[in-house]
Design an enzyme around this catalytic site. Structure first.
Site, PDB file in Angstrom:
ATOM      1  N   LYS A 229      44.273  44.394  42.826  1.00  0.00           N
ATOM      2  CA  LYS A 229      43.202  44.829  42.203  1.00  0.00           C
ATOM      3  C   LYS A 229      41.860  44.221  42.550  1.00  0.00           C
ATOM      4  O   LYS A 229      41.068  45.201  42.872  1.00  0.00           O
ATOM      5  CB  LYS A 229      43.421  44.693  40.641  1.00  0.00           C
ATOM      6  CG  LYS A 229      42.350  45.078  39.571  1.00  0.00           C
ATOM      7  CD  LYS A 229      42.339  44.527  38.168  1.00  0.00           C
ATOM      8  CE  LYS A 229      42.099  42.967  38.187  1.00  0.00           C
ATOM      9  NZ  LYS A 229      42.204  42.617  36.974  1.00  0.00           N
ATOM     10  N   THR A 230      42.033  43.111  42.706  1.00  0.00           N
ATOM     11  CA  THR A 230      40.452  42.436  43.160  1.00  0.00           C
ATOM     12  C   THR A 230      40.229  42.957  44.596  1.00  0.00           C
ATOM     13  O   THR A 230      38.850  43.272  44.562  1.00  0.00           O
ATOM     14  CB  THR A 230      40.691  40.873  43.038  1.00  0.00           C
ATOM     15  OG1 THR A 230      41.297  40.360  41.836  1.00  0.00           O
ATOM     16  CG2 THR A 230      39.297  40.343  43.422  1.00  0.00           C
TER      17      THR A 230
ATOM     18  N   ASP B 183      35.833  45.228  34.779  1.00  0.00           N
ATOM     19  CA  ASP B 183      37.161  44.732  35.069  1.00  0.00           C
ATOM     20  C   ASP B 183      37.893  44.359  33.734  1.00  0.00           C
ATOM     21  O   ASP B 183      37.230  43.976  32.726  1.00  0.00           O
ATOM     22  CB  ASP B 183      37.038  43.443  36.166  1.00  0.00           C
ATOM     23  CG  ASP B 183      38.207  42.991  36.451  1.00  0.00           C
ATOM     24  OD1 ASP B 183      39.263  43.745  36.367  1.00  0.00           O
ATOM     25  OD2 ASP B 183      38.358  42.010  37.085  1.00  0.00           O
ATOM     26  N   GLU B 184      38.989  44.322  33.828  1.00  0.00           N
ATOM     27  CA  GLU B 184      39.935  43.707  32.499  1.00  0.00           C
ATOM     28  C   GLU B 184      39.701  44.632  31.227  1.00  0.00           C
ATOM     29  O   GLU B 184      39.149  44.153  30.205  1.00  0.00           O
ATOM     30  CB  GLU B 184      39.543  42.273  32.249  1.00  0.00           C
ATOM     31  CG  GLU B 184      39.767  41.496  33.338  1.00  0.00           C
ATOM     32  CD  GLU B 184      41.258  41.086  33.578  1.00  0.00           C
ATOM     33  OE1 GLU B 184      42.394  41.780  32.868  1.00  0.00           O
ATOM     34  OE2 GLU B 184      41.793  40.369  34.495  1.00  0.00           O
TER      35      GLU B 184
ATOM     36  N   GLN C 192      48.603  44.466  30.099  1.00  0.00           N
ATOM     37  CA  GLN C 192      48.100  43.020  30.070  1.00  0.00           C
ATOM     38  C   GLN C 192      46.902  42.745  28.927  1.00  0.00           C
ATOM     39  O   GLN C 192      46.148  41.984  29.180  1.00  0.00           O
ATOM     40  CB  GLN C 192      47.653  42.602  31.460  1.00  0.00           C
ATOM     41  CG  GLN C 192      48.801  42.436  32.448  1.00  0.00           C
ATOM     42  CD  GLN C 192      48.138  42.077  33.740  1.00  0.00           C
ATOM     43  OE1 GLN C 192      47.746  40.969  33.808  1.00  0.00           O
ATOM     44  NE2 GLN C 192      48.203  42.781  34.800  1.00  0.00           N
TER      45      GLN C 192
ATOM     46  N   ARG D 204      53.199  36.306  36.832  1.00  0.00           N
ATOM     47  CA  ARG D 204      52.550  35.333  37.486  1.00  0.00           C
ATOM     48  C   ARG D 204      53.175  34.733  38.487  1.00  0.00           C
ATOM     49  O   ARG D 204      52.611  34.251  39.700  1.00  0.00           O
ATOM     50  CB  ARG D 204      52.190  34.157  36.707  1.00  0.00           C
ATOM     51  CG  ARG D 204      50.949  34.422  35.729  1.00  0.00           C
ATOM     52  CD  ARG D 204      50.427  35.666  35.376  1.00  0.00           C
ATOM     53  NE  ARG D 204      49.581  36.002  36.253  1.00  0.00           N
ATOM     54  CZ  ARG D 204      49.200  37.582  36.229  1.00  0.00           C
ATOM     55  NH1 ARG D 204      49.939  38.548  35.397  1.00  0.00           N
ATOM     56  NH2 ARG D 204      48.359  37.969  36.755  1.00  0.00           N
TER      57      ARG D 204
END
Length: 676
Positions: A33-34, A218-219, A249, A603
């Site tokens: 994503k980043t 973002d998020e 998430q 994670r």
DNA sequence: CGCCAATTATTTTTT
DNA sequence: ATAATTGGCG
């Protein structure tokens, strides 16, 4: 020139290249994503969009800093500097700095943090309902905050407990007025007030729309109604908005986040394009399968299925220990073994848990084993009492209307202004509609106060005024140091503490604070106290990391979102803990707890441990514990069971795992790709 | 009226 | 570990 898009997979490339119009990027965990976001920004700039016209909103300050850095890597330091990359809250603060005067606030205003907010609500609560104080302050705060996060609408204050809904309505009004009178804003105001200003002054909104033509959030799954409104206003007719997130998430419902925003994105904007990133570059197959299995049981979601071409990898170790100490010892042993075998470094491992209180036994076990670790979250430097006291002095000097700060330090150290005197002063202030300090200036004229009280109050007023003047003449870092000396905070540190070691730590904290203030003043000449205080409230990252990230990471699942480690221990896999349950043993939001488990599992890159204790201390008594329901949801072939009560089962499993794991880790441990 | 020491309850997650 | 609260003392 030359952003090389060929290193991206097809959906990633599409997300980067779709520069106009509303775009929703559903980015599964570990899907790069980043990388997509940074490439997208770089790509925009390469196509001639000025950096000043781009606004990227992230969830944390850390993420903002990282994103800027990564863009700088692509387009150069200089061009990246003109980008606006910030959190919703920092962005809101920037807007308020310029525009808040339009709502009648003074030029300078302060930000109330959570504990200041609590003291203010407590006081307000006392004023309106009074006496029997049958209301839980935390619950009232949460209701008020919820209303503010719903864009300031009191409609949310209905349908719950009627008594609480009613008191929250009353508190809401008084609380907002008190904030205004104290020239303070709280965290929610940082989002709510900019939206209010934009709605009230269309020409102001237009100016911002003109500047920020390309929005990137973002998020997105963690935006609340207030943030959504802000974004929607800013996007305007152009709707040039790129939302990136993962509904699976969404773990901040308790902070007002609504998954619905991401689930219904296509209904809220016109002609939405949707891109799904489902290829996972982070984890091995077994870990992904487990994650998929757990999250698949949630109903309301955009179906995604993460996949990888990396192979199955290690099985997930599902560990049961007799007690929480045994659980902690197992984790410490395992960490030590991986270190000893040089399978990975300490900073390549993380120990995650649902609640901060779980950190204790884990920290103790690590300490005992001599393993370095870094705790993120939990007890923070600026939460220390002595530090907060000094800050309160500074805040009061900076803004005499700040009743909350005044109340905090008026009698710290003790100077003869007790509860009774303060009660009387409060009453007078309320009657006159003035702030406390102005009432205190005229204490001599208050017939209710005795002569001793008047004198004490007079000394206090003189003290504050002296340091207000000193801040102007000598600079505020010098004034702060002198203030700490004059009121003898060092003695105050020693006073309420048993051991001299604890007192020494407190004094050290004070020195650290004063040093930090000096450095800030040096670096930001123009900013003054206000800038420091604002930074303090919004960006709680420690000024100087004592041990700079060389240890094992300990943090909550919430803070772990967006991060990754080769080896992850997810501890406390028990009912009531994960999923967490509140007072009546009820799980408030089962779907969100499941997402939390999903976040934890995803994670891990190569090796995941899911640990639990068969018995755990609660209220001083050992209580038997039930395994987390999420453990049942993971297909057995993906896991291997480790029962620490059974000595025979223990060693062979570990050895076998170790050998196999070792070889594969070595081969794979080269590239390090960040993402969220 | 205020100070201090002792006792008790309280910790989900965070910008 | 830290508040908040309470009771005894000056």
């Amino acid at each position: 020139m030359g952003i090389d898009l060929s290193t991206l997979n097809p959906p990633q490339r599409e997300a980067v290249a779709s520069t106009e119009g509303p775009l929703l990027v559903l980015a599964g965990a570990g899907s790069g994503k980043t990388r997509v976001i940074t490439f997208r920004i770089a790509h925009l700039m390469e196509r001639g969009v000025s950096a000043t016209n781009i606004l990227a909103v992230t969830f944390t300050n850390k993420a903002a800093a990282e994103m800027r850095e990564r863009v700088a890597h692509l387009v150069g330091e200089k061009r990246a500097r003109s980008l606006t990359v910030s959190t919703f809250h920092s962005f809101g603060l920037a807007v308020l700095k310029k525009e808040l005067h339009r709502l009648g606030y003074p030029k300078q205003f302060a930000i109330l943090d959570a504990s200041d907010q609590a003291s203010l609500v407590k006081r307000v609560l006392k004023e309106c309902n009074d006496a029997d104080r049958r209301f839980d302050v935390r619950r009232v705060i949460s209701l008020v905050s919820r209303a503010k996060m719903a864009g300031g609408s009191l409609r949310s204050l209905a349908g719950g407990d009627p008594a609480y809904d009613a008191i929250a309505r009353e508190v809401y009004d008084r609380y907002q007025r008190a904030l205004f009178n104290m020239a303070c804003v709280d965290f929610d105001d940082l989002i709510m007030l900019p939206a209010q200003i934009w709605k009230k002054f269309p020409e102001v909104l237009e100016a911002y729309q003109w500047q920020y033509r390309y929005l990137l959030i973002d998020e997105y799954q963690d935006t609340n109604a207030s943030q959504f409104e802000l974004v929607k206003l800013l996007a305007g007719e152009r709707q040039n908005i790129c939302a990136v997130g993962d509904d699976d998430q969404s773990i901040y419902g308790w902070r007002g986040a609504e998954v619905e925003h991401i689930l219904r994105f296509e209904k809220q904007f016109r002609g939405v394009k949707e891109v799904r990133l489902e290829q996972n570059y982070r984890s091995t197959g077994h870990i992904l399968s487990a994650a998929n299995a757990v999250i698949a049981l949630n109903k309301q979601r955009k179906a995604k299925r993460l996949w990888t071409d990396q192979g199955e990898g290690e099985r997930i170790s599902v560990v049961v220990a007799p007690t929480e100490e045994d659980e902690a010892r197992f984790v410490a042993d395992e960490v030590q073994r991986l270190l000893y075998e040089r399978t990975c470094r300490a900073d390549e491992m993380a120990i995650l848990y649902r609640t901060n209180s779980q950190a204790r036994p884990l920290e103790e076990a690590l300490q005992l084993a001599g393993i370095r670790y870094d705790t993120h979250g939990g007890l923070k430097f600026f939460d220390r009492k002595e530090v907060k006291d000094v800050i309160a002095y500074l805040r009061l000097c900076h803004n005499l209307q700040d009743d909350v700060s005044l109340a905090r330090i008026v009698n710290t150290p003790a100077r003869g202004i007790g509860d009774t005197t303060m009660e009387r002063l409060h009453a007078q202030a309320r009657a006159e509609g003035m702030h406390l300090f102005s009432v205190m200036r005229r204490a001599a004229q208050n017939p209710e106060l005795g002569s001793a009280a008047v004198e004490s109050v007079g000394r206090f007023v003189a003290l504050i005024e002296k340091y207000r003047a000193l801040i102007d003449t000598e600079g505020w870092s010098k004034a702060a140091r002198e203030l700490v000396r004059e009121v003898d905070m060092y003695a105050e540190c020693r006073r309420h503490v048993d051991s001299s070691a604890a007192a020494a730590r407190k004094v050290e904290n004070l020195e650290g604070l004063l040093g930090g203030i000096e450095r800030f003043e040096e670096r930001n000449q123009g900013e003054g106290v206000a800038g420091y205080l604002a930074r303090l409230a919004l960006d709680s990252r420690d000024e100087e990391p004592d041990d700079d990230g060389k240890g094992v990471t300990l943090m909550t699942l919430h803070s772990a979102k967006g991060l990754e480690w080769p080896v992850v221990f997810l501890c406390g896999m028990e009912e009531d803990l994960l999923p967490h349950s509140g007072m009546q043993g009820e799980v408030a939001n089962p779907d969100e707890e499941r997402r939390l488990a999903y976040v934890g599992i995803t994670r891990a890159r190569r090796k995941l441990f899911l640990t639990r204790a068969a018995s755990r201390f609660k209220n001083g008594q050992p209580r038997p514990r039930t395994p987390s329901r999420f453990l049942d949801d993971i297909p057995a072939p993906l896991t291997e069971a480790v029962n620490l009560s059974d000595p025979a089962a223990r060693k062979p499993v570990n050895l076998q795992t170790g050998k196999d794991f070792f070889a594969r880790m070595r081969a794979k441990m080269t590239e390090g790709e960040g993402e969220g």
